[in-house]
Design a protein around this motif. Structure first.
Motif, PDB file in Angstrom:
ATOM      1  N   ILE A  18      -0.882 169.481  48.228  1.00 30.27           N
ATOM      2  CA  ILE A  18      -0.454 168.134  47.830  1.00 30.27           C
ATOM      3  C   ILE A  18      -0.454 167.210  49.039  1.00 30.27           C
ATOM      4  O   ILE A  18      -0.892 166.061  48.958  1.00 30.27           O
ATOM      5  CB  ILE A  18       0.914 168.184  47.138  1.00 30.27           C
ATOM      6  N   ALA A  19       0.017 167.717  50.179  1.00 34.34           N
ATOM      7  CA  ALA A  19       0.004 166.907  51.402  1.00 34.34           C
ATOM      8  C   ALA A  19      -1.420 166.524  51.765  1.00 34.34           C
ATOM      9  O   ALA A  19      -1.684 165.387  52.181  1.00 34.34           O
ATOM     10  CB  ALA A  19       0.669 167.679  52.545  1.00 34.34           C
ATOM     11  N   ALA A  20      -2.360 167.463  51.596  1.00 33.77           N
ATOM     12  CA  ALA A  20      -3.768 167.160  51.887  1.00 33.77           C
ATOM     13  C   ALA A  20      -4.291 166.073  50.945  1.00 33.77           C
ATOM     14  O   ALA A  20      -5.059 165.201  51.358  1.00 33.77           O
ATOM     15  CB  ALA A  20      -4.613 168.423  51.761  1.00 33.77           C
ATOM     16  N   LEU A  21      -3.864 166.114  49.683  1.00 34.73           N
ATOM     17  CA  LEU A  21      -4.276 165.066  48.740  1.00 34.73           C
ATOM     18  C   LEU A  21      -3.786 163.702  49.186  1.00 34.73           C
ATOM     19  O   LEU A  21      -4.506 162.706  49.094  1.00 34.73           O
ATOM     20  CB  LEU A  21      -3.760 165.370  47.331  1.00 34.73           C
ATOM     21  N   PHE A  22      -2.540 163.638  49.675  1.00 36.96           N
ATOM     22  CA  PHE A  22      -2.010 162.362  50.151  1.00 36.96           C
ATOM     23  C   PHE A  22      -2.774 161.856  51.362  1.00 36.96           C
ATOM     24  O   PHE A  22      -2.902 160.649  51.559  1.00 36.96           O
ATOM     25  CB  PHE A  22      -0.514 162.458  50.447  1.00 36.96           C
ATOM     26  N   GLU A  23      -3.308 162.769  52.174  1.00 39.55           N
ATOM     27  CA  GLU A  23      -4.126 162.351  53.308  1.00 39.55           C
ATOM     28  C   GLU A  23      -5.453 161.757  52.848  1.00 39.55           C
ATOM     29  O   GLU A  23      -6.030 160.910  53.520  1.00 39.55           O
ATOM     30  CB  GLU A  23      -4.396 163.535  54.232  1.00 39.55           C
ATOM     31  N   LEU A  24      -5.942 162.216  51.694  1.00 42.89           N
ATOM     32  CA  LEU A  24      -7.238 161.755  51.185  1.00 42.89           C
ATOM     33  C   LEU A  24      -7.136 160.488  50.347  1.00 42.89           C
ATOM     34  O   LEU A  24      -8.150 159.882  50.031  1.00 42.89           O
ATOM     35  CB  LEU A  24      -7.880 162.855  50.327  1.00 42.89           C
ATOM     36  N   THR A  25      -5.946 160.113  49.980  1.00 44.80           N
ATOM     37  CA  THR A  25      -5.761 158.963  49.102  1.00 44.80           C
ATOM     38  C   THR A  25      -5.083 157.820  49.846  1.00 44.80           C
ATOM     39  O   THR A  25      -4.313 158.048  50.784  1.00 44.80           O
ATOM     40  CB  THR A  25      -4.923 159.337  47.870  1.00 44.80           C
ATOM     41  N   ALA A  38     -15.641 155.803  45.583  1.00 48.54           N
ATOM     42  CA  ALA A  38     -16.869 156.572  45.796  1.00 48.54           C
ATOM     43  C   ALA A  38     -16.580 157.840  46.595  1.00 48.54           C
ATOM     44  O   ALA A  38     -17.102 158.920  46.296  1.00 48.54           O
ATOM     45  CB  ALA A  38     -17.909 155.710  46.505  1.00 48.54           C
ATOM     46  N   MET A  39     -15.721 157.745  47.616  1.00 50.67           N
ATOM     47  CA  MET A  39     -15.347 158.909  48.412  1.00 50.67           C
ATOM     48  C   MET A  39     -14.602 159.917  47.540  1.00 50.67           C
ATOM     49  O   MET A  39     -14.846 161.121  47.619  1.00 50.67           O
ATOM     50  CB  MET A  39     -14.464 158.468  49.589  1.00 50.67           C
ATOM     51  N   LEU A  40     -13.716 159.436  46.693  1.00 44.13           N
ATOM     52  CA  LEU A  40     -12.945 160.315  45.824  1.00 44.13           C
ATOM     53  C   LEU A  40     -13.851 161.074  44.856  1.00 44.13           C
ATOM     54  O   LEU A  40     -13.702 162.274  44.658  1.00 44.13           O
ATOM     55  CB  LEU A  40     -11.907 159.494  45.051  1.00 44.13           C
ATOM     56  N   VAL A  41     -14.814 160.383  44.271  1.00 43.50           N
ATOM     57  CA  VAL A  41     -15.763 161.030  43.366  1.00 43.50           C
ATOM     58  C   VAL A  41     -16.547 162.099  44.125  1.00 43.50           C
ATOM     59  O   VAL A  41     -16.787 163.189  43.604  1.00 43.50           O
ATOM     60  CB  VAL A  41     -16.713 159.986  42.724  1.00 43.50           C
ATOM     61  N   GLY A  42     -16.891 161.826  45.358  1.00 40.39           N
ATOM     62  CA  GLY A  42     -17.612 162.800  46.170  1.00 40.39           C
ATOM     63  C   GLY A  42     -16.803 164.054  46.451  1.00 40.39           C
ATOM     64  O   GLY A  42     -17.353 165.136  46.620  1.00 40.39           O
TER      65      GLY A  42
END
Length: 73
Positions: A18-25, A38-42
């Protein structure tokens, strides 16, 4: 519900994911622009296997059980 989740993945591993997801969003109060989407879809392919497992293990009660047939069976 936690017991069912922890039967598949330890809580500390889930917290790290979950922490990694917050880093990506982006922050919740920011504008999600086209480049971010676009990055998220990738990266969707990375989490897709986890999502399939999650919905098999955890019953979110989003659909009625009686008469429900999954199209993936």
């Amino acid at each position: 519900m936690w017991e069912r989740i922890e039967a598949v993945v330890p809580r500390h591993e889930l917290a790290a994911a979950i922490a990694a997801l917050f880093e990506l969003t982006p922050p919740l109060d920011s504008d999600a622009d086209e480049a971010w989407r676009a990055m998220l879809v990738g990266r969707f392919g990375t989490v897709r296997p986890f999502l399939k497992l999650l919905v098999k293990v955890v019953d979110f009660g989003a659909t009625p059980r009686k008469g429900f047939r999954s199209s993936t069976r």
